[in-house]
Design a protein around this motif. Structure first.
Motif, PDB file in Angstrom:
ATOM      1  N   SER A   1       9.252   0.018  -6.574  1.00 30.18           N
ATOM      2  CA  SER A   1       9.313   1.398  -6.448  1.00 30.18           C
ATOM      3  C   SER A   1      11.136   1.610  -6.885  1.00 30.18           C
TER       4      SER A   1
ATOM      5  N   GLN B   1       8.641   3.519   1.770  1.00 26.87           N
ATOM      6  CA  GLN B   1       9.182   4.398   2.446  1.00 26.87           C
ATOM      7  C   GLN B   1      10.710   4.013   1.860  1.00 26.87           C
TER       8      GLN B   1
ATOM      9  N   ARG C   1       0.773  -1.137  -0.149  1.00 26.30           N
ATOM     10  CA  ARG C   1       0.037  -0.213  -0.085  1.00 26.30           C
ATOM     11  C   ARG C   1       0.771   1.225  -0.040  1.00 26.30           C
ATOM     12  N   ALA C   2       2.011   1.321   0.347  1.00 26.27           N
ATOM     13  CA  ALA C   2       2.957   2.068   0.625  1.00 26.27           C
ATOM     14  C   ALA C   2       4.535   1.619   0.459  1.00 26.27           C
TER      15      ALA C   2
ATOM     16  N   SER D   1       2.187   0.259  -7.310  1.00 24.41           N
ATOM     17  CA  SER D   1       1.596  -0.554  -6.536  1.00 24.41           C
ATOM     18  C   SER D   1       1.172  -1.781  -7.243  1.00 24.41           C
TER      19      SER D   1
ATOM     20  N   GLU E   1       4.183   7.089   7.761  1.00 24.95           N
ATOM     21  CA  GLU E   1       5.399   7.200   7.767  1.00 24.95           C
ATOM     22  C   GLU E   1       6.057   6.648   9.005  1.00 24.95           C
TER      23      GLU E   1
ATOM     24  N   ALA F   1       8.355  -1.572   3.203  1.00 25.70           N
ATOM     25  CA  ALA F   1       7.115  -1.373   2.781  1.00 25.70           C
ATOM     26  C   ALA F   1       6.177  -2.227   3.767  1.00 25.70           C
TER      27      ALA F   1
ATOM     28  N   TYR G   1       0.785   2.384   7.353  1.00 27.66           N
ATOM     29  CA  TYR G   1      -0.327   3.089   6.801  1.00 27.66           C
ATOM     30  C   TYR G   1       0.189   4.578   6.973  1.00 27.66           C
TER      31      TYR G   1
ATOM     32  N   TYR H   1       8.287   9.151   1.634  1.00 28.44           N
ATOM     33  CA  TYR H   1       7.028   8.153   2.026  1.00 28.44           C
ATOM     34  C   TYR H   1       6.072   8.218   0.823  1.00 28.44           C
ATOM     35  N   LEU H   2       5.612   7.276   0.090  1.00 27.95           N
ATOM     36  CA  LEU H   2       4.704   7.203  -1.170  1.00 27.95           C
ATOM     37  C   LEU H   2       3.650   6.125  -0.983  1.00 27.95           C
ATOM     38  N   ALA H   3       2.377   6.613  -1.373  1.00 24.94           N
ATOM     39  CA  ALA H   3       1.572   5.815  -1.501  1.00 24.94           C
ATOM     40  C   ALA H   3       1.070   5.419  -2.918  1.00 24.94           C
ATOM     41  N   SER H   4       1.645   6.311  -3.807  1.00 25.18           N
ATOM     42  CA  SER H   4       1.290   6.313  -4.982  1.00 25.18           C
ATOM     43  C   SER H   4       2.194   7.343  -5.862  1.00 25.18           C
TER      44      SER H   4
END
Lengths: 107, 114
Positions: free
Chosen positions: A70, A33, A30-31, A65, B102, A89, B100, A48-51
């Motif tokens: 990444s 870092q 889902r993300a 994702s 950082e 992740a 969910y 930090y990326l979720a998309s």
């Protein structure tokens, strides 16, 4: 098995050049870092990326994702960029780390 | 001002010794974590907590205890230290768990067990 595969394990760059680090995930995450461990041993948060993508100075990161990867791009590398870079992740209840990329930037 | 601090920064002890590593966060985060970092292994989760009085087991808990006394303070205890526990220890905090949000890391504690 490992959920986060990071490559390369080591990388040497000359000042002013660039390259990319990559993390592949065995499942949909889902993300992501990205961190750098500097010469003093401290972990520095990079992204930090979720998309999508994020950029900060000479660093740019992308996260897909769906395709389960990444990347971290470094351009115009400087001596102070040397260190070990980690991606991480979510893996269930916790965050799973890649094994790191040791980057050495030389003059 | 650093939001996650650790003490001591360096510690040397002998086999069988008793060691306590301290971590404090001023982020008002619910989650706190203890990791160890060894060459070629990335960071591995020892214990984590989602609030004062709570403790959850991580991936490499053997030989370690932990205690979360307040929202700010999380301690890692090695009651009978062994050379295999020589490592770099990081504490971290996050607002929520499971990636969910950082994670923010402390500066690390280098522990050597002779």
């Amino acid at each position: 098995g490992d959920q986060v595969e990071q490559s390369p394990s080591a990388l040497s760059l000359h000042e002013g050049t660039g390259s990319a680090l990559r993390c592949n995930f065995t499942t949909t995450m889902r993300a992501v870092q990205w961190f750098r461990k500097n010469s003093r041993g401290s972990l520095i948060n990079l992204f930090y990326l979720a998309s999508g993508t994020k950029e900060n100075g000479r660093l740019k990161s992308a996260f897909d994702s769906k395709e389960r990867y990444s990347t971290l791009h470094i351009r115009d590398a400087q001596l102070e960029d040397s260190g070990t870079y980690f991606c991480a992740a979510p893996g269930g209840y916790k965050v799973v780390f890649g094994s790191g990329t040791r980057l050495l930037v030389s003059p | 001002e650093a939001a996650v601090t650790q003490s001591p920064r360096n510690k040397v002890t002998v086999t069988g010794g008793n060691v306590t590593l301290s971590c404090r966060q001023t982020n008002s985060h619910n989650y706190m974590y203890w990791y160890r970092q060894d060459t070629g292994h990335g960071l591995r989760l020892i214990h984590y907590s989602y609030g004062a009085g709570n403790l959850q087991i991580g991936d490499v808990p053997d030989g370690y205890k932990a205690t979360r006394t307040t929202q700010e303070d999380f301690f890692l205890l090695l009651e009978l230290a062994s050379p295999s526990q020589t490592s770099l220890y990081f504490c971290a905090s996050s607002e929520v768990g499971g990636g969910y949000a950082e994670q923010f890391f402390g500066p690390g504690t280098r522990l050597t067990v002779l």
